[in-house]
Design a protein around this motif. Sequence first.
Motif, PDB file in Angstrom:
ATOM      1  N   LEU A 119       2.628  38.715  -9.956  1.00  0.00           N
ATOM      2  CA  LEU A 119       3.531  38.392  -8.857  1.00  0.00           C
ATOM      3  C   LEU A 119       4.306  37.138  -9.229  1.00  0.00           C
ATOM      4  O   LEU A 119       3.707  36.134  -9.627  1.00  0.00           O
ATOM      5  CB  LEU A 119       2.744  38.155  -7.564  1.00  0.00           C
ATOM      6  N   THR A 120       5.618  37.170  -9.076  1.00  0.00           N
ATOM      7  CA  THR A 120       6.446  36.022  -9.409  1.00  0.00           C
ATOM      8  C   THR A 120       6.839  35.293  -8.137  1.00  0.00           C
ATOM      9  O   THR A 120       7.334  35.912  -7.193  1.00  0.00           O
ATOM     10  CB  THR A 120       7.719  36.481 -10.150  1.00  0.00           C
ATOM     11  N   THR A 121       6.613  33.987  -8.107  1.00  0.00           N
ATOM     12  CA  THR A 121       7.014  33.192  -6.951  1.00  0.00           C
ATOM     13  C   THR A 121       8.302  32.423  -7.221  1.00  0.00           C
ATOM     14  O   THR A 121       8.964  31.994  -6.301  1.00  0.00           O
ATOM     15  CB  THR A 121       5.902  32.196  -6.554  1.00  0.00           C
ATOM     16  N   GLU A 122       8.646  32.283  -8.495  1.00  0.00           N
ATOM     17  CA  GLU A 122       9.876  31.570  -8.863  1.00  0.00           C
ATOM     18  C   GLU A 122      10.243  31.953 -10.291  1.00  0.00           C
ATOM     19  O   GLU A 122       9.393  32.026 -11.162  1.00  0.00           O
ATOM     20  CB  GLU A 122       9.638  30.059  -8.789  1.00  0.00           C
ATOM     21  N   GLY A 123      11.506  32.220 -10.544  1.00  0.00           N
ATOM     22  CA  GLY A 123      11.948  32.525 -11.900  1.00  0.00           C
ATOM     23  C   GLY A 123      11.791  33.993 -12.236  1.00  0.00           C
ATOM     24  O   GLY A 123      11.748  34.860 -11.365  1.00  0.00           O
ATOM     25  N   LEU A 124      11.709  34.290 -13.537  1.00  0.00           N
ATOM     26  CA  LEU A 124      11.673  35.653 -14.039  1.00  0.00           C
ATOM     27  C   LEU A 124      10.521  35.827 -15.013  1.00  0.00           C
ATOM     28  O   LEU A 124      10.298  34.979 -15.871  1.00  0.00           O
ATOM     29  CB  LEU A 124      13.004  35.953 -14.753  1.00  0.00           C
ATOM     30  N   VAL A 125       9.783  36.920 -14.871  1.00  0.00           N
ATOM     31  CA  VAL A 125       8.666  37.230 -15.756  1.00  0.00           C
ATOM     32  C   VAL A 125       8.912  38.609 -16.356  1.00  0.00           C
ATOM     33  O   VAL A 125       9.254  39.550 -15.640  1.00  0.00           O
ATOM     34  CB  VAL A 125       7.318  37.232 -14.989  1.00  0.00           C
ATOM     35  N   SER A 126       8.733  38.729 -17.660  1.00  0.00           N
ATOM     36  CA  SER A 126       8.810  40.014 -18.340  1.00  0.00           C
ATOM     37  C   SER A 126       7.385  40.547 -18.457  1.00  0.00           C
ATOM     38  O   SER A 126       6.536  39.904 -19.065  1.00  0.00           O
ATOM     39  CB  SER A 126       9.421  39.830 -19.733  1.00  0.00           C
ATOM     40  N   VAL A 127       7.135  41.728 -17.873  1.00  0.00           N
ATOM     41  CA  VAL A 127       5.803  42.342 -17.939  1.00  0.00           C
ATOM     42  C   VAL A 127       5.918  43.636 -18.737  1.00  0.00           C
ATOM     43  O   VAL A 127       6.716  44.521 -18.381  1.00  0.00           O
ATOM     44  CB  VAL A 127       5.225  42.611 -16.532  1.00  0.00           C
ATOM     45  N   SER A 128       5.126  43.749 -19.789  1.00  0.00           N
ATOM     46  CA  SER A 128       5.102  44.949 -20.631  1.00  0.00           C
ATOM     47  C   SER A 128       3.761  45.638 -20.497  1.00  0.00           C
ATOM     48  O   SER A 128       2.721  44.989 -20.605  1.00  0.00           O
ATOM     49  CB  SER A 128       5.324  44.582 -22.095  1.00  0.00           C
ATOM     50  N   TRP A 149      -2.876  31.129 -11.613  1.00  0.00           N
ATOM     51  CA  TRP A 149      -1.544  30.719 -11.179  1.00  0.00           C
ATOM     52  C   TRP A 149      -0.936  29.911 -12.309  1.00  0.00           C
ATOM     53  O   TRP A 149      -1.474  28.880 -12.700  1.00  0.00           O
ATOM     54  CB  TRP A 149      -1.614  29.856  -9.926  1.00  0.00           C
ATOM     55  N   SER A 150       0.175  30.380 -12.847  1.00  0.00           N
ATOM     56  CA  SER A 150       0.861  29.666 -13.926  1.00  0.00           C
ATOM     57  C   SER A 150       2.053  28.915 -13.372  1.00  0.00           C
ATOM     58  O   SER A 150       2.855  29.471 -12.611  1.00  0.00           O
ATOM     59  CB  SER A 150       1.382  30.655 -14.983  1.00  0.00           C
ATOM     60  N   HIS A 151       2.169  27.672 -13.757  1.00  0.00           N
ATOM     61  CA  HIS A 151       3.372  26.873 -13.488  1.00  0.00           C
ATOM     62  C   HIS A 151       3.900  26.468 -14.860  1.00  0.00           C
ATOM     63  O   HIS A 151       3.327  25.600 -15.514  1.00  0.00           O
ATOM     64  CB  HIS A 151       3.060  25.647 -12.637  1.00  0.00           C
ATOM     65  N   VAL A 152       4.959  27.134 -15.292  1.00  0.00           N
ATOM     66  CA  VAL A 152       5.480  26.950 -16.637  1.00  0.00           C
ATOM     67  C   VAL A 152       6.716  26.060 -16.581  1.00  0.00           C
ATOM     68  O   VAL A 152       7.673  26.368 -15.873  1.00  0.00           O
ATOM     69  CB  VAL A 152       5.820  28.311 -17.284  1.00  0.00           C
ATOM     70  N   VAL A 153       6.670  24.979 -17.338  1.00  0.00           N
ATOM     71  CA  VAL A 153       7.787  24.043 -17.392  1.00  0.00           C
ATOM     72  C   VAL A 153       8.929  24.681 -18.164  1.00  0.00           C
ATOM     73  O   VAL A 153       8.728  25.226 -19.252  1.00  0.00           O
ATOM     74  CB  VAL A 153       7.358  22.723 -18.084  1.00  0.00           C
ATOM     75  N   LYS A 154      10.115  24.621 -17.603  1.00  0.00           N
ATOM     76  CA  LYS A 154      11.281  25.192 -18.276  1.00  0.00           C
ATOM     77  C   LYS A 154      11.836  24.172 -19.255  1.00  0.00           C
ATOM     78  O   LYS A 154      12.134  23.043 -18.902  1.00  0.00           O
ATOM     79  CB  LYS A 154      12.346  25.586 -17.264  1.00  0.00           C
ATOM     80  N   MET A 155      11.959  24.574 -20.512  1.00  0.00           N
ATOM     81  CA  MET A 155      12.500  23.716 -21.564  1.00  0.00           C
ATOM     82  C   MET A 155      13.882  24.234 -21.938  1.00  0.00           C
ATOM     83  O   MET A 155      14.015  25.316 -22.497  1.00  0.00           O
ATOM     84  CB  MET A 155      11.600  23.737 -22.798  1.00  0.00           C
ATOM     85  N   VAL A 156      14.902  23.476 -21.652  1.00  0.00           N
ATOM     86  CA  VAL A 156      16.265  23.907 -21.912  1.00  0.00           C
ATOM     87  C   VAL A 156      16.590  23.853 -23.402  1.00  0.00           C
ATOM     88  O   VAL A 156      17.196  24.766 -23.954  1.00  0.00           O
ATOM     89  CB  VAL A 156      17.266  23.032 -21.114  1.00  0.00           C
ATOM     90  N   ASP A 157      16.186  22.786 -24.089  1.00  0.00           N
ATOM     91  CA  ASP A 157      16.576  22.577 -25.475  1.00  0.00           C
ATOM     92  C   ASP A 157      15.602  23.146 -26.494  1.00  0.00           C
ATOM     93  O   ASP A 157      15.792  22.994 -27.679  1.00  0.00           O
ATOM     94  CB  ASP A 157      16.733  21.073 -25.752  1.00  0.00           C
ATOM     95  N   THR A 203       8.772  29.253 -15.160  1.00  0.00           N
ATOM     96  CA  THR A 203       8.655  29.883 -13.850  1.00  0.00           C
ATOM     97  C   THR A 203       7.287  29.609 -13.249  1.00  0.00           C
ATOM     98  O   THR A 203       6.468  28.919 -13.835  1.00  0.00           O
ATOM     99  CB  THR A 203       8.897  31.410 -13.984  1.00  0.00           C
ATOM    100  N   GLN A 204       7.048  30.208 -12.096  1.00  0.00           N
ATOM    101  CA  GLN A 204       5.732  30.175 -11.471  1.00  0.00           C
ATOM    102  C   GLN A 204       5.341  31.606 -11.153  1.00  0.00           C
ATOM    103  O   GLN A 204       6.129  32.345 -10.563  1.00  0.00           O
ATOM    104  CB  GLN A 204       5.766  29.354 -10.185  1.00  0.00           C
ATOM    105  N   PHE A 205       4.123  31.980 -11.562  1.00  0.00           N
ATOM    106  CA  PHE A 205       3.691  33.346 -11.287  1.00  0.00           C
ATOM    107  C   PHE A 205       2.177  33.435 -11.203  1.00  0.00           C
ATOM    108  O   PHE A 205       1.460  32.563 -11.664  1.00  0.00           O
ATOM    109  CB  PHE A 205       4.251  34.326 -12.323  1.00  0.00           C
ATOM    110  N   PHE A 206       1.724  34.525 -10.604  1.00  0.00           N
ATOM    111  CA  PHE A 206       0.314  34.798 -10.360  1.00  0.00           C
ATOM    112  C   PHE A 206      -0.080  36.013 -11.193  1.00  0.00           C
ATOM    113  O   PHE A 206       0.655  36.998 -11.262  1.00  0.00           O
ATOM    114  CB  PHE A 206       0.124  35.101  -8.863  1.00  0.00           C
ATOM    115  N   THR A 207      -1.238  35.943 -11.855  1.00  0.00           N
ATOM    116  CA  THR A 207      -1.749  37.064 -12.634  1.00  0.00           C
ATOM    117  C   THR A 207      -3.162  37.379 -12.164  1.00  0.00           C
ATOM    118  O   THR A 207      -3.980  36.476 -12.040  1.00  0.00           O
ATOM    119  CB  THR A 207      -1.787  36.725 -14.147  1.00  0.00           C
TER     120      THR A 207
END
Length: 188
Positions: free
Chosen positions: A172-181, A130-138, A157-161
Amino acid sequence: RFWRVITGSKRALISVTLAAVLSVSAILYVTNLSLPANALTTKCTLSIFTGSVDVIVPGTNDIQPGIDGMTLDTGNRVKTSVDSPALLTFFDGSTLKLEPGTDIEIEHLERNDDQQTINIVLKQWTGKTWSHVVKMVDRRFHYEIKTPSAIALVRGTQFFTEVDQSGTTKVLTTEGLVSVSAQGEEIF
């Protein structure tokens, strides 16, 4: 007379204490000059909830038991046992919870304050995270989880891998957007 003895010894004690504090401060200052400015800001910390975790040292196959609070760096590989969840906390505040039976490698940790960039790249061989990634604006921020069959890239975002034994990957994304390639295609 009694008062003079007390105040005289206080002055001596204060002088000795002040000299000791200044000496220790000078030693710490000089010692820190030899360290890179971001030496401690490009690592992550291992937290073990229960059970045992193995850590593989970079460039070797030496397995050592993980210790709660242990500092990890690029190249470390972390394996949780079948009954042991753990947490990696990165220098920017992002976290990665490793479920029991997970095998993950820290491929790249970088923080460049001059260019305001942060790069965290992980390789998840098997298991669930489970990833909880802090969003950095700057800042230009790059948080990526590679698996044997896909790459998940996020910016906050927050997502499960999940990666099974055959290398099949679920994100699986629980919040935000994830790019999966995967297989030459990118899905958001």
